[in-house]
Design an enzyme around this catalytic site. Structure first.
Site, PDB file in Angstrom:
ATOM      1  CB  SER A 277       4.976  -1.794  11.874  1.00 28.75           C
ATOM      2  OG  SER A 277       4.489  -0.470  12.048  1.00 28.75           O
TER       3      SER A 277
ATOM      4  CD  GLU B 171      -2.746   5.409   6.539  1.00 33.86           C
ATOM      5  OE1 GLU B 171      -2.723   5.496   5.300  1.00 33.86           O
ATOM      6  OE2 GLU B 171      -1.815   4.887   7.199  1.00 33.86           O
TER       7      GLU B 171
ATOM      8  CD  GLU C  41      -3.594  -2.769   7.194  1.00 30.20           C
ATOM      9  OE1 GLU C  41      -2.482  -3.046   6.781  1.00 30.20           O
ATOM     10  OE2 GLU C  41      -4.154  -1.687   6.950  1.00 30.20           O
TER      11      GLU C  41
ATOM     12  CG  HIS D 242      -5.708   1.801   4.914  1.00 33.62           C
ATOM     13  ND1 HIS D 242      -5.252   2.767   5.772  1.00 33.62           N
ATOM     14  CD2 HIS D 242      -4.707   0.901   4.777  1.00 33.62           C
ATOM     15  CE1 HIS D 242      -4.006   2.462   6.131  1.00 33.62           C
ATOM     16  NE2 HIS D 242      -3.651   1.340   5.537  1.00 33.62           N
TER      17      HIS D 242
ATOM     18  N   GLY E 219       2.732  -1.224   4.220  1.00 35.70           N
ATOM     19  CA  GLY E 219       2.804   0.205   3.909  1.00 35.70           C
ATOM     20  C   GLY E 219       4.241   0.629   3.664  1.00 35.70           C
ATOM     21  N   GLY E 220       4.866   1.162   4.698  1.00 39.44           N
ATOM     22  CA  GLY E 220       6.218   1.731   4.581  1.00 39.44           C
ATOM     23  C   GLY E 220       7.213   0.840   3.848  1.00 39.44           C
TER      24      GLY E 220
ATOM     25  N   GLY F 272       2.097   2.183  10.524  1.00 34.35           N
ATOM     26  CA  GLY F 272       3.005   3.313  10.345  1.00 34.35           C
ATOM     27  C   GLY F 272       3.665   3.765  11.639  1.00 34.35           C
TER      28      GLY F 272
ATOM     29  CG  ASN G 256      -1.682   1.278   1.391  1.00 37.00           C
ATOM     30  OD1 ASN G 256      -1.912   1.972   0.401  1.00 37.00           O
ATOM     31  ND2 ASN G 256      -2.110   1.602   2.609  1.00 37.00           N
ATOM     32  CD1 TRP G 257       3.474   0.974  -3.009  1.00 35.83           C
ATOM     33  CD2 TRP G 257       3.659   2.333  -4.786  1.00 35.83           C
ATOM     34  NE1 TRP G 257       4.257   0.337  -3.942  1.00 35.83           N
ATOM     35  CE2 TRP G 257       4.390   1.148  -5.044  1.00 35.83           C
ATOM     36  CE3 TRP G 257       3.627   3.325  -5.761  1.00 35.83           C
ATOM     37  CZ2 TRP G 257       5.076   0.942  -6.244  1.00 35.83           C
ATOM     38  CZ3 TRP G 257       4.312   3.124  -6.953  1.00 35.83           C
ATOM     39  CH2 TRP G 257       5.023   1.947  -7.182  1.00 35.83           C
ATOM     40  CE  LYS G 258       0.665   3.463   4.784  1.00 33.66           C
ATOM     41  NZ  LYS G 258       0.276   3.526   6.173  1.00 33.66           N
TER      42      LYS G 258
END
Ligand code: PEP
Length: 255
Positions: A216, A100, A170, A98, A237-238, A176, A13-15
């Site tokens: 994470s 976010e 999640e 998600h 993500g990251g 994150g 997930n590149w956000k």
């Protein structure tokens, strides 16, 4: 059912990251590193990168997804993108619900359900996110929260359509933050979600369901998390923004 019979999927997930040239470079670096993966490999990218990603992944084993979609087919929804628009481009996956989106953009269980419906109707595979806040975990209501999110989101989804759903547990406190759920915590909640799916459908449907963990996950902790009986891959993500790190997670899932 043995975990090995379920399809593990590692999805990035590149956000809100990467310009088009950066996206092209990252995919160019990633593709050779994951070409022998023995799991599904997906990158979910910003809308502006979809065309680039579709082009750059042609002939590879990397699937492409969006990070959200609207529930209407078309209409007066300024700034939104419909599932049908994504499918028409050749996009195969979409992340829905998600945390976010829930935290910053007013996403609710009900709008998640509507988006899931629209995505399935358009032929997309949904990566459906559920997870509790830290306060909810501390209050001992993790199961109630993820159970309700799962039940509402799957409202109206038929047993046949489950083949197009990937669930992603999640925990919001782990996204994150660098704070990963322990392998045991991830497995416990993933297992609970599987029992919820069994209750809604049947045990065979639950056994066949891919349930990822996300929060994470990185090159170092992936192996332990992915080894868990009820963890069938990850939403990353990251670590999906660095090809060697993402590839290491794909490798861990391919064992
Ligand atoms: C995510 O965005 O879904 C996620 C799990 O992020 P991170 O891996 O950075 O915690």
């Amino acid at each position: 059912m043995n975990k090995k019979l379920r399809k593990a999927v590692i999805a990035g997930n590149w956000k809100m990251n990467k310009t088009r040239p950066e996206a092209k470079a990252l995919i160019g670096e990633l593709a050779p590193l994951v070409k022998d993966a023995d799991c599904g490999v997906v990158i979910c990218v910003p809308y502006t990168n979809l065309e680039t990603a579709l082009e750059a992944t042609k002939g590879t084993n990397i699937g492409v997804g969006a990070e959200n979609c609207h529930w209407a087919e078309s209409g007066a929804f300024t700034g939104e993108i419909s599932a049908r628009m994504l499918a028409e481009m050749g996009v195969q996956y979409v992340v829905i619900g998600h945390s976010e989106r829930r935290q910053y953009f007013g996403e609710t269980d009900v709008t998640v359900q509507k988006r899931v419906r629209a995505a399935l109707d358009a032929g997309l595979t949904v990566i459906l996110c559920v997870g509790e806040l830290l306060e909810q975990r501390e209050a001992g209501i993790t199961e109630e929260i993820v159970g309700m999110q799962t039940k509402v989101a799957l409202g109206g989804v038929t047993k046949e359509e489950l083949a197009k759903i990937i669930l992603a547990y999640e925990p919001v406190w782990a996204i994150g933050t660098g704070k990963t759920a322990t392998a045991a915590q991830a497995n416990e909640v993933n297992h609970y979600i599987r029992t919820v799916v069994a209750g809604l459908y049947d045990q065979a449907a639950a056994d066949a369901m891919t349930i990822q963990y996300g929060g994470s996950m990185n090159a170092k902790n992936a192996e332990e998390l992915l080894d868990q009986e009820d963890v069938d891959g990850g939403l990353i993500g990251g670590a999906s923004l660095k090809a060697p790190d993402f590839a290491a997670i794909v490798k861990a899932a391919s064992r």
